[in-house]
Structures are given as C-alpha cells and as structure tokens.
Design a protein around this motif. Structure first.
Motif, PDB file in Angstrom:
ATOM      1  N   VAL A  38       0.865  -1.187   0.000  1.00 20.53           N
ATOM      2  CA  VAL A  38       0.000   0.000   0.000  1.00 20.53           C
ATOM      3  C   VAL A  38       0.896   1.230   0.000  1.00 20.53           C
ATOM      4  CG1 VAL A  38      -1.845   1.232   1.190  1.00 20.53           C
ATOM      5  CG2 VAL A  38      -1.704  -1.249   1.370  1.00 20.53           C
ATOM      6  N   CYS A  39       0.630   2.155  -0.922  1.00 17.26           N
ATOM      7  CA  CYS A  39       1.470   3.365  -0.971  1.00 17.26           C
ATOM      8  C   CYS A  39       0.676   4.531  -1.559  1.00 17.26           C
ATOM      9  CB  CYS A  39       2.712   3.122  -1.822  1.00 17.26           C
ATOM     10  SG  CYS A  39       2.359   2.801  -3.551  1.00 17.26           S
ATOM     11  N   TYR A  40       1.270   5.709  -1.437  1.00 18.96           N
ATOM     12  CA  TYR A  40       0.708   6.864  -2.132  1.00 18.96           C
ATOM     13  C   TYR A  40       1.151   6.787  -3.588  1.00 18.96           C
ATOM     14  CZ  TYR A  40      -1.078   9.152   2.004  1.00 18.96           C
ATOM     15  OH  TYR A  40      -1.813   9.448   3.127  1.00 18.96           O
ATOM     16  N   PRO A  41       0.231   7.026  -4.524  1.00 18.97           N
ATOM     17  CA  PRO A  41       0.595   6.886  -5.938  1.00 18.97           C
ATOM     18  C   PRO A  41       1.237   8.140  -6.510  1.00 18.97           C
ATOM     19  CG  PRO A  41      -1.741   7.413  -5.725  1.00 18.97           C
ATOM     20  CD  PRO A  41      -1.193   7.351  -4.322  1.00 18.97           C
ATOM     21  N   THR A  42       1.296   9.191  -5.702  1.00 22.90           N
ATOM     22  CA  THR A  42       1.683  10.508  -6.219  1.00 22.90           C
ATOM     23  C   THR A  42       3.198  10.685  -6.338  1.00 22.90           C
ATOM     24  OG1 THR A  42       1.407  11.164  -3.941  1.00 22.90           O
ATOM     25  CG2 THR A  42      -0.355  11.779  -5.431  1.00 22.90           C
ATOM     26  N   TYR A  43       3.611  11.864  -6.851  1.00 22.01           N
ATOM     27  CA  TYR A  43       5.016  12.192  -7.065  1.00 22.01           C
ATOM     28  C   TYR A  43       5.700  12.390  -5.718  1.00 22.01           C
ATOM     29  CZ  TYR A  43       8.601  14.129 -10.213  1.00 22.01           C
ATOM     30  OH  TYR A  43       9.728  14.337 -10.961  1.00 22.01           O
ATOM     31  N   GLY A  44       6.342  11.373  -5.202  1.00 23.25           N
ATOM     32  CA  GLY A  44       6.998  11.493  -3.889  1.00 23.25           C
ATOM     33  C   GLY A  44       7.806  10.248  -3.612  1.00 23.25           C
ATOM     34  N   GLY A  45       8.812  10.399  -2.752  1.00 21.44           N
ATOM     35  CA  GLY A  45       9.758   9.323  -2.497  1.00 21.44           C
ATOM     36  C   GLY A  45       9.137   8.045  -1.967  1.00 21.44           C
ATOM     37  N   SER A  46       8.124   8.164  -1.076  1.00 19.10           N
ATOM     38  CA  SER A  46       7.584   6.939  -0.480  1.00 19.10           C
ATOM     39  C   SER A  46       6.925   6.067  -1.537  1.00 19.10           C
ATOM     40  CB  SER A  46       6.627   7.256   0.664  1.00 19.10           C
ATOM     41  OG  SER A  46       5.500   7.956   0.200  1.00 19.10           O
ATOM     42  N   GLY A  47       6.230   6.713  -2.483  1.00 16.90           N
ATOM     43  CA  GLY A  47       5.593   5.969  -3.577  1.00 16.90           C
ATOM     44  C   GLY A  47       6.637   5.336  -4.490  1.00 16.90           C
ATOM     45  N   VAL A  48       7.739   6.069  -4.704  1.00 14.55           N
ATOM     46  CA  VAL A  48       8.819   5.555  -5.563  1.00 14.55           C
ATOM     47  C   VAL A  48       9.444   4.309  -4.917  1.00 14.55           C
ATOM     48  CG1 VAL A  48      11.122   6.055  -6.490  1.00 14.55           C
ATOM     49  CG2 VAL A  48       9.340   7.806  -6.579  1.00 14.55           C
ATOM     50  N   VAL A  49       9.777   4.438  -3.615  1.00 13.21           N
ATOM     51  CA  VAL A  49      10.405   3.313  -2.903  1.00 13.21           C
ATOM     52  C   VAL A  49       9.483   2.091  -2.922  1.00 13.21           C
ATOM     53  CG1 VAL A  49      11.144   2.529  -0.602  1.00 13.21           C
ATOM     54  CG2 VAL A  49      11.869   4.760  -1.453  1.00 13.21           C
ATOM     55  N   ALA A  50       8.196   2.317  -2.607  1.00 13.14           N
ATOM     56  CA  ALA A  50       7.241   1.201  -2.561  1.00 13.14           C
ATOM     57  C   ALA A  50       7.124   0.531  -3.933  1.00 13.14           C
ATOM     58  CB  ALA A  50       5.877   1.725  -2.105  1.00 13.14           C
ATOM     59  N   LEU A  55      -3.063 -13.209   0.340  1.00  9.81           N
ATOM     60  CA  LEU A  55      -1.804 -12.513   0.671  1.00  9.81           C
ATOM     61  C   LEU A  55      -1.113 -13.178   1.856  1.00  9.81           C
ATOM     62  CD1 LEU A  55      -2.675  -8.677   0.448  1.00  9.81           C
ATOM     63  CD2 LEU A  55      -1.724 -10.174  -1.333  1.00  9.81           C
ATOM     64  N   ASP A  56       0.218 -13.239   1.805  1.00  8.97           N
ATOM     65  CA  ASP A  56       0.996 -13.745   2.938  1.00  8.97           C
ATOM     66  C   ASP A  56       1.380 -12.613   3.874  1.00  8.97           C
ATOM     67  OD1 ASP A  56       1.327 -16.527   2.159  1.00  8.97           O
ATOM     68  OD2 ASP A  56       2.477 -15.719   0.473  1.00  8.97           O
ATOM     69  N   ILE A  57       1.529 -11.413   3.298  1.00  8.85           N
ATOM     70  CA  ILE A  57       2.038 -10.284   4.092  1.00  8.85           C
ATOM     71  C   ILE A  57       1.556  -8.983   3.453  1.00  8.85           C
ATOM     72  CG2 ILE A  57       4.267 -10.131   2.811  1.00  8.85           C
ATOM     73  CD1 ILE A  57       5.452  -9.668   5.736  1.00  8.85           C
ATOM     74  N   LEU A  58       1.423  -7.945   4.293  1.00  9.71           N
ATOM     75  CA  LEU A  58       1.023  -6.638   3.776  1.00  9.71           C
ATOM     76  C   LEU A  58       2.055  -5.601   4.211  1.00  9.71           C
ATOM     77  CD1 LEU A  58      -1.213  -5.015   2.308  1.00  9.71           C
ATOM     78  CD2 LEU A  58      -2.328  -4.725   4.520  1.00  9.71           C
ATOM     79  N   HIS A  59       2.647  -4.917   3.241  1.00 12.35           N
ATOM     80  CA  HIS A  59       3.670  -3.901   3.543  1.00 12.35           C
ATOM     81  C   HIS A  59       3.070  -2.527   3.249  1.00 12.35           C
ATOM     82  CE1 HIS A  59       8.190  -2.647   3.058  1.00 12.35           C
ATOM     83  NE2 HIS A  59       7.517  -1.845   3.854  1.00 12.35           N
ATOM     84  N   PRO A  99       0.295 -10.709   8.572  1.00  8.91           N
ATOM     85  CA  PRO A  99       1.342  -9.859   9.177  1.00  8.91           C
ATOM     86  C   PRO A  99       1.436  -8.509   8.452  1.00  8.91           C
ATOM     87  CG  PRO A  99       2.210 -12.036   8.537  1.00  8.91           C
ATOM     88  CD  PRO A  99       0.854 -11.893   7.914  1.00  8.91           C
ATOM     89  N   ILE A 100       1.621  -7.454   9.253  1.00  8.09           N
ATOM     90  CA  ILE A 100       1.703  -6.095   8.697  1.00  8.09           C
ATOM     91  C   ILE A 100       3.097  -5.531   8.951  1.00  8.09           C
ATOM     92  CG2 ILE A 100       0.746  -3.726   8.779  1.00  8.09           C
ATOM     93  CD1 ILE A 100      -1.437  -5.754   8.106  1.00  8.09           C
ATOM     94  N   ILE A 101       3.747  -5.078   7.894  1.00  2.00           N
ATOM     95  CA  ILE A 101       5.001  -4.330   8.068  1.00  2.00           C
ATOM     96  C   ILE A 101       4.744  -2.887   7.643  1.00  2.00           C
ATOM     97  CG2 ILE A 101       5.847  -5.636   6.029  1.00  2.00           C
ATOM     98  CD1 ILE A 101       8.640  -4.602   6.717  1.00  2.00           C
ATOM     99  N   THR A 102       5.087  -1.980   8.556  1.00  2.00           N
ATOM    100  CA  THR A 102       4.875  -0.553   8.285  1.00  2.00           C
ATOM    101  C   THR A 102       6.220   0.121   8.066  1.00  2.00           C
ATOM    102  OG1 THR A 102       2.864  -0.441   9.606  1.00  2.00           O
ATOM    103  CG2 THR A 102       4.053   1.631   9.312  1.00  2.00           C
ATOM    104  N   THR A 103       6.362   0.838   6.962  1.00  2.00           N
ATOM    105  CA  THR A 103       7.571   1.641   6.748  1.00  2.00           C
ATOM    106  C   THR A 103       7.219   3.116   6.927  1.00  2.00           C
ATOM    107  OG1 THR A 103       8.680   0.043   5.346  1.00  2.00           O
ATOM    108  CG2 THR A 103       9.307   2.339   5.024  1.00  2.00           C
ATOM    109  N   LEU A 104       7.952   3.753   7.852  1.00  2.00           N
ATOM    110  CA  LEU A 104       7.744   5.187   8.097  1.00  2.00           C
ATOM    111  C   LEU A 104       8.677   5.943   7.161  1.00  2.00           C
ATOM    112  CD1 LEU A 104       7.735   4.980  11.994  1.00  2.00           C
ATOM    113  CD2 LEU A 104       5.736   5.062  10.474  1.00  2.00           C
ATOM    114  N   HIS A 105       8.141   6.978   6.499  1.00  2.00           N
ATOM    115  CA  HIS A 105       8.941   7.673   5.486  1.00  2.00           C
ATOM    116  C   HIS A 105       9.355   9.076   5.877  1.00  2.00           C
ATOM    117  CE1 HIS A 105       9.204   4.931   2.074  1.00  2.00           C
ATOM    118  NE2 HIS A 105       8.103   4.406   2.572  1.00  2.00           N
ATOM    119  N   GLY A 106       8.738   9.638   6.902  1.00  2.00           N
ATOM    120  CA  GLY A 106       9.223  10.963   7.286  1.00  2.00           C
ATOM    121  C   GLY A 106       8.123  11.915   7.688  1.00  2.00           C
ATOM    122  N   THR A 107       7.432  12.443   6.687  1.00  2.00           N
ATOM    123  CA  THR A 107       6.447  13.467   7.027  1.00  2.00           C
ATOM    124  C   THR A 107       5.325  12.898   7.894  1.00  2.00           C
ATOM    125  OG1 THR A 107       5.710  13.107   4.763  1.00  2.00           O
ATOM    126  CG2 THR A 107       6.783  15.200   5.215  1.00  2.00           C
TER     127      THR A 107
END
Ligand code: GMT
Length: 378
Positions: free
Chosen positions: A10-22, A89-93, A119-127
């Motif tokens: 799950v990610c933001y689809p917009t122009y931004g680093g978190s979407g790019v990384v995901a 799904l086995d996992i949700l990131h 299982p849920i893995i959450t990545t914190l990106h900053g803002t």
C-alpha cells in the motif's frame, strides 16, 4: 517453508519518495519471483510494468451526499480485507503511517474474525512522523498503528530516533535505508540531449521535488540567482506542486527566467539527472532525501541542508556540502566554490557515485525480504 510470497503493498501513488520506494520494491520483489499486489487510489506513477507477477487494485471512493468528507480509510480497509482474502496474501507492507498503517491494522483485526492472520510491516517515510506526527490530532492513531504493526522500519537512523523521541513506542524499530537501482544509472551523457538544455560551457544545476513548503523552493531560486551572476549555468526545476507558481514569479522578478527551465513531473529522472552537475536540496526537513541519492547515483554533487537523514546520504565535504536550514549564503558560496573548481567538482561527483553504490538495491532488498520471511514463519 515458503520460498515465494504473495505481498500486498500500500502506498501513495503521487510524485513522492515513499511511492517511488514502494513501487521499486514491489517491482524488484516481482522480478525475484514473488507475487506483488499494489493497492492504492490511483496507479503509482512509476508503475508502468506489465508482468504476470504484478497486480494493481484500485480503491474506489464512492461519493454519498451524506458524507461531507469521503471516508477513504474505510474504503481502503475494505479493499485490503478483500484483496487479502481473495489473493491469499501472505504479508502486507504499508508505506506511510496515515492512513495506510492504521487502515492495515483495522483490516488485520477484521481478517482475524475470518481466522486469517495477515502480518503487517509498516515503513515510516518521514512526514508521517515529522509533520503529521507533531499534530496532536493524529498522534494517538500513529502511535497505535506503529505499536500494533508486526514489524516497523524507518528509512534513516535519524527518523528512527525522532520516532522513538516523539511517540510512546513499545516495540522494536528496524532501520532499512532507501535504495536505488544502480543499473538504471551510470549512463554516458548524450551530448545532443544536453545541448537542448544548456550550452557546452554552461553548468547544469537541478532540483527535483513536489514543490511543497518543506522543500523551500524559494531558497533554490535564491541560491541559483546568487551564483548565476558569476557562473555560466542553467537551472532545471523538475516536479510540480503548490510553490511552483511562486517560483516562476520569483524568476521573472529576478530576471533569471531565461536561465531557469521548469520541466514539470518527469518519470525518467535518471535521464535528466545524467546531464546535471550539482543537485540543490535546501529542505526544511528530509527523513532521507531519496532524490539526493538518485542525483548521486547519476554522478551529481549535492548541496543540501543538514536536516533529518540528509547527513546519512550527502557526506559533507565529500559528496557535496551540508548547511543549516535557510543558510542560503553558505549554500550559494559552496555551490560557487564547486563551479569555480572543476577538479573539486569532479572529485565530489565521483565520490557521490561511489557512496550511492552502498544503497544499491541488491544490498537493501534482502533486509526487507528477511523481515517478510521472519513474519511469515511466525
Ligand atoms: O518529501 C516529500 O514531500 C515526499 C515524501 C513521501 O512521503 O513520499 O518523502 C518522504 O519519503 C521519502 C522516501 O522515503 C524520503 O526520501 C523523503 O526524505 C521524505 N520526505 C520528508 O521527510 C520531507
């Protein structure tokens, strides 16, 4: 034991680093044979791959006259439950705490009533931590989402420290840095392409962002205007957002519009970065600064602030220079110094490239994969 996983992202689809990384992470996992399901309200902007291992599920947000505010988080939660059940799904990131981690935790609880443990893995990106996290109205939700995730990662050491300082965290947090795929970089400069943007004797300075307040676009223009007086150079501004018009107006007022090109949102930034000499990132805060790393992978020196995780990416005096937020005089003189010393500039460019290699995808992907497999084996 599982050797390939079904991964929801799950990610933001917009122009931004978190979407790019995901997106890049999902594509890399698909290339390793895992099945990847992206879930978002729009196609992530760098997801243009056609593969039997990559799927995209759109979250629709129906509008009802009763709802003054569309309840996106609930639509997302329902979609997560549906995809988890039917795609097994086995996992949700999830990338970004709000609303992704909080929707994922809600979905996990609903799934448990079906006898499914996701299982849920959450990545914190900053803002989500540095801006939203300081807003008291979000704090309990962010804290709960972090504490209830099965694994939590941050993209820099600095972001991990800030998260632990600002929230009551009752679990461990792993640091997994952002990455770039070095295969996409290291291209030779195409002289014809370069000549469309600058003459042979001109330097190319770049900035890439979503032109939000936190990026301090005004500082980018001020720095360029300061050095443009004494150096032959062009500024390429890539991206778009709330402060673009202000920046264009500022260039007109400073009479530098002829030297500044606003190129809008570009997908293949590695092409344009391959033309650049110096990248300028004067952000108020930056948990990591993925664009700075992308620039470095393109052999571009970096002038940035020292805020957040930037010193972990841009090494002061080695890959570029760091300054205090708002110190446009120092940033201008550092940039001027680089442009006046071609040897120094070339050394910094190759140092930047060498340092970027430590963030290459094959070094970072196993860190996430290990976490995934550990969670799935529990
Ligand atoms: O910086 C932005 O405006 C976008 C934001 C995002 O959520 O995509 O970027 C954040 O995540 C990136 C990827 O991890 C980091 O490289 C950026 O530094 C971070 N932005 C901020 O911390 C301001």
């Amino acid at each position: 034991m599982l050797d390939s996983l079904k991964i929801g992202i799950v990610c933001y689809p917009t122009y931004g680093g978190s979407g790019v990384v995901a997106t890049e992470l999902g594509i890399a996992f698909a290339e390793k044979g895992h099945e990847v399901h992206f879930i978002s309200y729009d196609q992530p902007f760098r997801l243009d791959l056609f593969s039997d291992k990559v799927y995209y599920h759109e979250v629709n947000i129906p509008s009802y006259p009763l709802f003054e505010y569309p309840p996106y988080e609930l639509n997302l939660t329902s979609k997560l439950v549906d995809v988890a059940i039917h795609e097994k799904l086995d996992i949700l990131h999830v990338h970004y705490a709000i609303p992704h981690a909080s929707a994922a935790i809600n979905a996990k609880q609903i799934l448990s009533t079906y006898g499914i443990n996701l299982p849920i893995i959450t990545t914190l990106h900053g803002t989500d931590i540095t801006l939203l996290g300081t807003d008291k109205s979000f704090k309990p939700v962010i804290e709960y989402a972090i504490n209830s995730s099965d694994a939590v990662t941050t993209v820099s050491e600095n972001l991990k420290e800030i998260t632990l300082e600002n929230f009551n965290i009752k679990r461990s947090i792993d640091y997994v840095p952002n990455f770039i795929d070095m295969k996409l970089y290291n291209k030779e400069i195409d002289g014809n392409f370069r000549s469309r943007y600058a003459c042979d004797d001109e330097f190319i300075i770049t900035h890439i962002s979503n032109f939000r307040k936190v990026k301090r676009i005004r500082d980018v223009i001020t720095i360029f205007s300061n050095i443009n007086k004494s150096h032959n150079c062009k500024l390429l501004m890539i991206g778009d957002g709330p402060d673009r018009l202000m920046a264009e107006q500022m260039c007109r007022k400073l009479e530098i519009s002829g030297s500044v090109k606003f190129l809008g949102k570009l997908k293949l930034i590695e092409n344009i970065l391959s033309l650049a000499d110096v990248f300028v990132l004067p952000s108020e805060t930056e948990s990591f600064g993925l664009v700075a790393l992308e620039a470095m992978a393109s052999k571009v020196a970096v002038i940035s602030t020292d805020s957040g995780g930037l010193p972990e990416v841009n090494i002061d005096g080695h890959t570029g220079y760091l300054s205090k937020v708002g110190d446009v005089d120092k940033m201008s003189s550092d940039l001027s110094n680089l442009l006046s010393n071609p040897e120094l500039l070339n050394t910094m460019k190759s140092n930047a490239f060498e340092h970027a290699k430590s963030f290459d995808l094959p070094n970072i992907l196993p860190m996430y994969e290990d976490i995934y497999f550990k969670l799935c084996q529990k």
